[in-house]
Write a protein that holds these residues in place. Sequence first.
Motif, short mmCIF file in Angstrom:
data_model
loop_
_atom_site.label_atom_id
_atom_site.label_comp_id
_atom_site.label_asym_id
_atom_site.label_seq_id
_atom_site.Cartn_x
_atom_site.Cartn_y
_atom_site.Cartn_z
N THR A 243 -33.10 14.08 26.95
CA THR A 243 -32.81 12.66 26.77
C THR A 243 -33.12 11.99 28.09
O THR A 243 -32.71 12.48 29.15
N ILE A 244 -33.85 10.89 28.05
CA ILE A 244 -34.16 10.13 29.26
C ILE A 244 -33.44 8.79 29.17
O ILE A 244 -33.66 8.02 28.23
N VAL A 245 -32.57 8.55 30.13
CA VAL A 245 -31.77 7.32 30.19
C VAL A 245 -32.36 6.45 31.30
O VAL A 245 -32.28 6.81 32.48
N GLN A 246 -32.94 5.33 30.93
CA GLN A 246 -33.64 4.45 31.87
C GLN A 246 -32.73 3.29 32.25
O GLN A 246 -32.53 2.37 31.46
N ALA A 247 -32.17 3.36 33.44
CA ALA A 247 -31.20 2.35 33.88
C ALA A 247 -31.88 1.24 34.67
O ALA A 247 -32.81 1.48 35.44
N GLY A 248 -31.38 0.03 34.49
CA GLY A 248 -31.78 -1.08 35.35
C GLY A 248 -31.11 -0.96 36.71
O GLY A 248 -30.59 0.10 37.08
N ALA A 249 -31.11 -2.04 37.46
CA ALA A 249 -30.57 -2.02 38.82
C ALA A 249 -29.11 -1.57 38.83
O ALA A 249 -28.30 -2.02 38.01
N LEU A 250 -28.77 -0.66 39.74
CA LEU A 250 -27.42 -0.12 39.84
C LEU A 250 -26.58 -0.99 40.77
O LEU A 250 -27.00 -1.31 41.88
N LYS A 251 -25.39 -1.34 40.33
CA LYS A 251 -24.52 -2.24 41.08
C LYS A 251 -23.14 -1.62 41.29
O LYS A 251 -22.60 -0.98 40.39
N GLU A 252 -22.61 -1.82 42.48
CA GLU A 252 -21.27 -1.33 42.82
C GLU A 252 -20.24 -2.35 42.33
O GLU A 252 -19.78 -3.21 43.07
N ARG A 253 -19.91 -2.25 41.06
CA ARG A 253 -18.89 -3.14 40.49
C ARG A 253 -18.20 -2.41 39.34
O ARG A 253 -18.66 -1.36 38.90
N ALA A 254 -17.11 -2.98 38.88
CA ALA A 254 -16.32 -2.31 37.85
C ALA A 254 -17.11 -2.20 36.55
O ALA A 254 -17.85 -3.12 36.17
N GLY A 255 -16.97 -1.07 35.90
CA GLY A 255 -17.62 -0.88 34.61
C GLY A 255 -16.95 -1.70 33.53
O GLY A 255 -15.76 -2.02 33.60
N THR A 256 -17.73 -2.01 32.50
CA THR A 256 -17.20 -2.78 31.36
C THR A 256 -17.08 -1.92 30.11
O THR A 256 -16.37 -2.29 29.17
N GLY A 257 -17.80 -0.80 30.07
CA GLY A 257 -17.82 0.02 28.86
C GLY A 257 -18.75 -0.51 27.79
O GLY A 257 -18.82 0.05 26.70
N ASN A 258 -19.47 -1.59 28.12
CA ASN A 258 -20.38 -2.21 27.16
C ASN A 258 -21.80 -2.24 27.71
O ASN A 258 -22.00 -2.54 28.89
N ILE A 259 -22.77 -1.96 26.85
CA ILE A 259 -24.17 -1.95 27.27
C ILE A 259 -25.06 -2.59 26.21
O ILE A 259 -24.63 -2.79 25.07
N THR A 260 -26.28 -2.88 26.61
CA THR A 260 -27.36 -3.24 25.69
C THR A 260 -28.47 -2.23 25.91
O THR A 260 -28.77 -1.88 27.05
N ILE A 261 -29.06 -1.75 24.83
CA ILE A 261 -30.13 -0.76 24.97
C ILE A 261 -31.44 -1.30 24.39
O ILE A 261 -31.44 -2.10 23.46
N ASN A 262 -32.53 -0.87 25.01
CA ASN A 262 -33.88 -1.08 24.49
C ASN A 262 -34.23 -2.54 24.21
O ASN A 262 -34.76 -2.88 23.16
N ASP A 263 -33.93 -3.41 25.20
CA ASP A 263 -34.49 -4.75 25.08
C ASP A 263 -35.53 -4.96 26.18
O ASP A 263 -35.86 -4.03 26.91
N ASP A 264 -36.06 -6.15 26.29
CA ASP A 264 -37.18 -6.40 27.21
C ASP A 264 -36.75 -6.81 28.60
O ASP A 264 -37.60 -7.15 29.43
N ASN A 265 -35.46 -6.82 28.88
CA ASN A 265 -34.97 -7.23 30.19
C ASN A 265 -34.57 -6.01 31.01
O ASN A 265 -33.98 -5.07 30.49
N ALA A 266 -34.92 -6.04 32.30
CA ALA A 266 -34.54 -4.94 33.18
C ALA A 266 -33.02 -4.89 33.34
O ALA A 266 -32.40 -3.83 33.22
N GLY A 267 -32.42 -6.04 33.62
CA GLY A 267 -30.97 -6.13 33.70
C GLY A 267 -30.36 -5.37 34.86
O GLY A 267 -31.05 -4.81 35.71
N GLU A 268 -29.04 -5.37 34.88
CA GLU A 268 -28.25 -4.67 35.90
C GLU A 268 -27.21 -3.80 35.21
O GLU A 268 -26.81 -4.04 34.07
N ASN A 269 -26.78 -2.77 35.95
CA ASN A 269 -25.80 -1.83 35.42
C ASN A 269 -24.70 -1.56 36.42
O ASN A 269 -24.99 -1.25 37.59
#
Length: 212
Positions: free
Chosen positions: A147-173
């Motif tokens: 399984t390949i998990v492609q993450a956007g920019a990694l940020k030092e902040r609290a997790g939300t437990g919510n994500i969006t997958i496979n859209d056209d935006n790089a986004g932040e995580n």
Amino acid sequence: MKILVIGASGRVGTDLVEQLLADDHQVIGTTRQDKKLFDNDNYRQLDLDITAEKDAIAEQIEQDIDAVYFVAGSGGKDVLEVDLHGAVKTMQAVEDKGIKRYIMLSTVFSLDTSKWDTPGIADLKEYYICKHYADQWLVNDSTLDYTIVQAGALKERAGTGNITINDDNAGENAIADVAATLTAVLGANNTIKKVFSLHNGETTINEAIATL
């Protein structure tokens, strides 16, 4: 499960190991640091040099590992040796040991070169080239249950437990959310032989993964 985490001392690796231990897995973490990273009876540490020869890497990997995570990164140094050649050698070594499950932390759009001229990616071209061909090797040249998990920019902040997958935006995580996604993938057989991108969003991690 008995799990090998390659890159346990990294930002994502640290959170990933903590979550795996919380789920009562046995974890072997690799790091070049001497100090033990986690004070837990289910944790052991391995000084694994992924720039070594493939056979030397394989010798250090135990036969009864159930799953391997690759979350190591060069941090911009020795990208060829670590992010490309080192990654591929770990895949080959894992295959040699008869281990099937391999979960790769990659970067958003690693396999979509049409997106590489976008701001933020163009400045990381060498890194993206390395991740591109490492991911290509895993998909096309290995027999692993990847399984390949492609993450956007990694940020030092609290997790939300919510994500969006496979859209056209790089986004932040949030780093914790990437680690939680990697943890959730382990028990989700529908993610085997899948590649997906993610960033922080509105869908719970388990619900998002179930759609793959």
